[in-house]
Design an enzyme around this catalytic site. Sequence first.
Site, PDB file in Angstrom:
ATOM      1  N   CYS A 182      18.386  34.360 -52.222  1.00  0.00           N
ATOM      2  CA  CYS A 182      18.850  35.721 -52.518  1.00  0.00           C
ATOM      3  C   CYS A 182      20.299  35.913 -52.103  1.00  0.00           C
ATOM      4  O   CYS A 182      21.102  36.502 -52.828  1.00  0.00           O
ATOM      5  CB  CYS A 182      17.998  36.751 -51.777  1.00  0.00           C
ATOM      6  SG  CYS A 182      16.239  36.680 -52.098  1.00  0.00           S
ATOM      7  N   ASP A 183      20.655  35.422 -50.910  1.00  0.00           N
ATOM      8  CA  ASP A 183      21.939  35.758 -50.298  1.00  0.00           C
ATOM      9  C   ASP A 183      22.897  34.583 -50.127  1.00  0.00           C
ATOM     10  O   ASP A 183      24.043  34.773 -49.721  1.00  0.00           O
ATOM     11  CB  ASP A 183      21.699  36.387 -48.921  1.00  0.00           C
ATOM     12  CG  ASP A 183      20.870  37.662 -49.006  1.00  0.00           C
ATOM     13  OD1 ASP A 183      20.991  38.363 -50.027  1.00  0.00           O
ATOM     14  OD2 ASP A 183      20.109  37.946 -48.064  1.00  0.00           O
ATOM     15  N   CYS A 196      16.401  35.128 -46.745  1.00  0.00           N
ATOM     16  CA  CYS A 196      16.231  34.577 -48.090  1.00  0.00           C
ATOM     17  C   CYS A 196      17.506  33.879 -48.536  1.00  0.00           C
ATOM     18  O   CYS A 196      18.481  34.531 -48.932  1.00  0.00           O
ATOM     19  CB  CYS A 196      15.862  35.692 -49.066  1.00  0.00           C
ATOM     20  SG  CYS A 196      15.701  35.133 -50.775  1.00  0.00           S
TER      21      CYS A 196
END
Length: 305
Positions: A135-136, A132
């Site tokens: 997300c990261d 992701c």
Amino acid sequence: MADIAIIGAGTAGLTAAIYARRAGMETVVFEAEAYGGQIINTPEIENYPGLMNISGYEFATKLYEQATALGATLEFDKIVSIERNEDNTFTLKGGYGTSATCKAVIIATGAKNRPMGIADEEKLTGRGVSYCATCDGAFYKGKTVAVFGGGNTAVEDAIYLADICAKVYIIHRRDEFRAEKHLVDTLFSKENVERLTPYVVSALKSDRRLTGIEVTNKVDGTTKEIEVDGLFVAIGQIPRNEEFKDLIALEDGYVAAGEDCLTDQKGIFTAGDCRSKKVRQLTTAAADGATAALAACEYVRLSPV
């Protein structure tokens, strides 16, 4: 007893809940993780009719708010079994102790990220390997990363990362990308992006964290190593239907159902990315949700239960 139980609170499941509640059905939605499904990880949605630009999180939140405002109930549990009762109702059981009875079921479990299946992948997940980018990605600001994949998700991830990382490699097993042309054009207009085709990631290098990757040429079998701080994997999806394989017919893991969203079991319907179909987009997930809900409503109305 609920009229309709929906398994999965992604776009398909929440759309189904909206249509079911508008039809006056008592509706409960079960979700194993977080409402919204995979779309919450998309920074920008630009191809949904009527919405010029919206984040995946905002889109999912609006769906959730609309469904719950209409009276749908959301329960957080992973449904692990569906049993048909003697009176043709269904009992759903969850991993956290949930037990619920309903007249009809809509399976809208979606799909999960496909792993590469190479050594140390699981060990390095969260330590340099991610699925992701939104997300990261912030953890890799100013660093060098690679994206593995050639579809819309991979290219969108690479575009997002190119704006915050010093260098982005995009690795794809074919020379041509499956992603939409305008996305590919946007990606390769960025000076800090380098393509590696036709290659696959064949090994991970690490010293407690990922330090680099080995890639293998699909044509001549040659390999080379690349130093990267992070690897973002976007090579497809796996349907989340394992728990139901002995209950309904599946095709390559996907629920066997046509555009009518009917399974081979009366009273059980399906919607979204977990269904066998050619096109998996936000619009088709919403369409499935509406179709499955209306079919389930008709079934409940005609059911003798």
